[in-house]
Design a protein around this motif. Structure first.
Motif, PDB file in Angstrom:
ATOM      1  N   GLN A 177       0.795  -1.234   0.000  1.00 53.33           N
ATOM      2  CA  GLN A 177       0.000   0.000   0.000  1.00 53.33           C
ATOM      3  C   GLN A 177       0.826   1.282   0.000  1.00 53.33           C
ATOM      4  N   THR A 178       2.086   1.205   0.394  1.00 54.32           N
ATOM      5  CA  THR A 178       2.871   2.418   0.600  1.00 54.32           C
ATOM      6  C   THR A 178       4.118   2.417  -0.269  1.00 54.32           C
ATOM      7  N   PRO A 179       4.232   3.344  -1.199  1.00 53.03           N
ATOM      8  CA  PRO A 179       5.479   3.428  -1.976  1.00 53.03           C
ATOM      9  C   PRO A 179       6.627   3.856  -1.056  1.00 53.03           C
ATOM     10  N   CYS A 180       7.728   3.154  -1.153  1.00 56.35           N
ATOM     11  CA  CYS A 180       8.891   3.546  -0.354  1.00 56.35           C
ATOM     12  C   CYS A 180      10.160   3.252  -1.147  1.00 56.35           C
ATOM     13  N   ASP A 181      11.261   3.823  -0.680  1.00 49.75           N
ATOM     14  CA  ASP A 181      12.542   3.720  -1.382  1.00 49.75           C
ATOM     15  C   ASP A 181      13.505   2.741  -0.740  1.00 49.75           C
ATOM     16  N   CYS A 182      13.311   2.448   0.544  1.00 47.45           N
ATOM     17  CA  CYS A 182      14.253   1.613   1.264  1.00 47.45           C
ATOM     18  C   CYS A 182      13.553   1.036   2.495  1.00 47.45           C
ATOM     19  N   ILE A 183      14.007  -0.154   2.914  1.00 44.85           N
ATOM     20  CA  ILE A 183      13.439  -0.808   4.085  1.00 44.85           C
ATOM     21  C   ILE A 183      14.523  -0.932   5.143  1.00 44.85           C
ATOM     22  N   LEU A 184      14.188  -0.520   6.364  1.00 42.96           N
ATOM     23  CA  LEU A 184      15.070  -0.699   7.508  1.00 42.96           C
ATOM     24  C   LEU A 184      14.396  -1.687   8.446  1.00 42.96           C
ATOM     25  N   LEU A 185      15.011  -2.833   8.648  1.00 42.48           N
ATOM     26  CA  LEU A 185      14.478  -3.835   9.558  1.00 42.48           C
ATOM     27  C   LEU A 185      15.270  -3.765  10.852  1.00 42.48           C
ATOM     28  N   CYS A 186      14.605  -3.361  11.929  1.00 42.02           N
ATOM     29  CA  CYS A 186      15.249  -3.249  13.236  1.00 42.02           C
ATOM     30  C   CYS A 186      14.968  -4.520  14.015  1.00 42.02           C
ATOM     31  N   SER A 187      15.992  -5.304  14.224  1.00 40.32           N
ATOM     32  CA  SER A 187      15.871  -6.561  14.950  1.00 40.32           C
ATOM     33  C   SER A 187      17.006  -6.623  15.954  1.00 40.32           C
ATOM     34  N   PRO A 188      16.808  -6.004  17.134  1.00 32.38           N
ATOM     35  CA  PRO A 188      17.903  -5.888  18.095  1.00 32.38           C
ATOM     36  C   PRO A 188      18.525  -7.213  18.517  1.00 32.38           C
ATOM     37  N   MET A 189      17.735  -8.244  18.700  1.00 27.97           N
ATOM     38  CA  MET A 189      18.244  -9.528  19.159  1.00 27.97           C
ATOM     39  C   MET A 189      18.348 -10.497  17.980  1.00 27.97           C
ATOM     40  N   PRO A 190      19.210 -11.538  18.081  1.00 21.48           N
ATOM     41  CA  PRO A 190      19.254 -12.520  16.998  1.00 21.48           C
ATOM     42  C   PRO A 190      17.887 -13.173  16.883  1.00 21.48           C
ATOM     43  N   ASN A 191      17.357 -13.154  15.715  1.00 19.73           N
ATOM     44  CA  ASN A 191      15.973 -13.563  15.567  1.00 19.73           C
ATOM     45  C   ASN A 191      15.791 -14.314  14.253  1.00 19.73           C
ATOM     46  N   PRO A 192      15.503 -15.624  14.327  1.00 18.44           N
ATOM     47  CA  PRO A 192      15.263 -16.365  13.092  1.00 18.44           C
ATOM     48  C   PRO A 192      14.075 -15.805  12.315  1.00 18.44           C
ATOM     49  N   ASP A 193      13.121 -15.218  13.032  1.00 17.51           N
ATOM     50  CA  ASP A 193      11.967 -14.624  12.353  1.00 17.51           C
ATOM     51  C   ASP A 193      12.384 -13.437  11.494  1.00 17.51           C
ATOM     52  N   ALA A 194      13.425 -12.715  11.906  1.00 17.90           N
ATOM     53  CA  ALA A 194      13.916 -11.593  11.099  1.00 17.90           C
ATOM     54  C   ALA A 194      14.456 -12.105   9.773  1.00 17.90           C
ATOM     55  N   LEU A 195      15.159 -13.222   9.807  1.00 15.18           N
ATOM     56  CA  LEU A 195      15.683 -13.797   8.573  1.00 15.18           C
ATOM     57  C   LEU A 195      14.548 -14.283   7.670  1.00 15.18           C
ATOM     58  N   LYS A 196      13.526 -14.868   8.263  1.00  8.35           N
ATOM     59  CA  LYS A 196      12.353 -15.284   7.483  1.00  8.35           C
ATOM     60  C   LYS A 196      11.654 -14.072   6.883  1.00  8.35           C
ATOM     61  N   LEU A 197      11.579 -12.990   7.655  1.00  6.33           N
ATOM     62  CA  LEU A 197      10.941 -11.768   7.159  1.00  6.33           C
ATOM     63  C   LEU A 197      11.735 -11.183   5.989  1.00  6.33           C
ATOM     64  N   ILE A 198      13.057 -11.204   6.081  1.00  8.41           N
ATOM     65  CA  ILE A 198      13.889 -10.714   4.973  1.00  8.41           C
ATOM     66  C   ILE A 198      13.575 -11.519   3.712  1.00  8.41           C
ATOM     67  N   SER A 199      13.513 -12.834   3.836  1.00 11.99           N
ATOM     68  CA  SER A 199      13.181 -13.688   2.683  1.00 11.99           C
ATOM     69  C   SER A 199      11.800 -13.380   2.133  1.00 11.99           C
ATOM     70  N   ALA A 200      10.829 -13.167   3.017  1.00 14.31           N
ATOM     71  CA  ALA A 200       9.466 -12.850   2.580  1.00 14.31           C
ATOM     72  C   ALA A 200       9.422 -11.506   1.852  1.00 14.31           C
ATOM     73  N   ILE A 201      10.166 -10.530   2.348  1.00 14.10           N
ATOM     74  CA  ILE A 201      10.225  -9.221   1.687  1.00 14.10           C
ATOM     75  C   ILE A 201      10.857  -9.370   0.311  1.00 14.10           C
ATOM     76  N   ARG A 202      11.919 -10.159   0.208  1.00  9.92           N
ATOM     77  CA  ARG A 202      12.581 -10.381  -1.079  1.00  9.92           C
ATOM     78  C   ARG A 202      11.626 -11.003  -2.092  1.00  9.92           C
ATOM     79  N   ALA A 203      10.706 -11.836  -1.630  1.00 13.11           N
ATOM     80  CA  ALA A 203       9.732 -12.450  -2.541  1.00 13.11           C
ATOM     81  C   ALA A 203       8.762 -11.411  -3.102  1.00 13.11           C
ATOM     82  N   LEU A 204       8.592 -10.297  -2.382  1.00 11.52           N
ATOM     83  CA  LEU A 204       7.660  -9.247  -2.804  1.00 11.52           C
ATOM     84  C   LEU A 204       8.328  -8.068  -3.485  1.00 11.52           C
ATOM     85  N   SER A 205       9.588  -7.809  -3.152  1.00 11.40           N
ATOM     86  CA  SER A 205      10.172  -6.534  -3.544  1.00 11.40           C
ATOM     87  C   SER A 205      11.692  -6.617  -3.712  1.00 11.40           C
TER      88      SER A 205
END
Length: 161
Positions: A47-75
């Protein structure tokens, strides 16, 4: 020279991490941050045009890595992981999952963050332009035969004598 206005999507489920990023970006009037949570990322990206994504994941988080992969599938938008995890293996995992950059929150300065954002955007824009040029050259060759000149590679341009 005025910098081009940019919209950043800041993904975090930790309010303090988002506050830290907003403080770092306070001096960059050309950057506008839109905050979202990991659960709302897909909807926000659509819904929102943007130029860059900043993913803030302070702790080691396997979900952050899954989210990165999911974002790559979309954009193909540039994605920077901001974290407190100072481990090379986590950095490698993040890059392999599709992050362009891996930045430690403790070491971030406003200038460093802004520079990395601009570099990531420029790299994606260059890659997109090169892909477009290759497609154009391929279509030209298909329709009319070989190009009447030899395309320059980026290596030959910057490294020729």
């Amino acid at each position: 020279m005025a910098l081009r206005s940019r919209t950043l999507l800041v993904i975090t489920d930790t309010p303090t991490a988002c506050q830290s990023v907003n403080q770092l970006l306070a001096t960059a009037t050309h950057l506008r941050a839109i905050e979202t949570t990991p659960d709302q990322t897909t909807l926000t990206l659509l819904q929102t045009p943007c130029d860059c994504i900043l993913l803030c994941s302070p702790m080691p988080n396997p979900d952050a890595l899954k989210l990165i992969s999911a974002i790559r599938a979309l954009s193909d938008l540039p994605l920077l992981l901001l974290t407190d995890v100072d481990r090379a293996t986590y950095a490698v995992d993040a890059i392999q999952h599709g992050a362009q950059d891996y930045l430690l929150l403790a070491e971030l300065t406003p200038d460093l963050l802004i520079t990395r954002i601009e570099r990531a955007i420029a790299a994606v824009n260059r890659s997109s332009a090169q892909k477009h040029a290759r497609l154009w050259a391929s279509e030209w060759s298909r329709r009319t035969g070989p190009l009447p000149f030899k395309p320059l590679s980026s290596h030959s341009v910057c490294c020729s004598a």
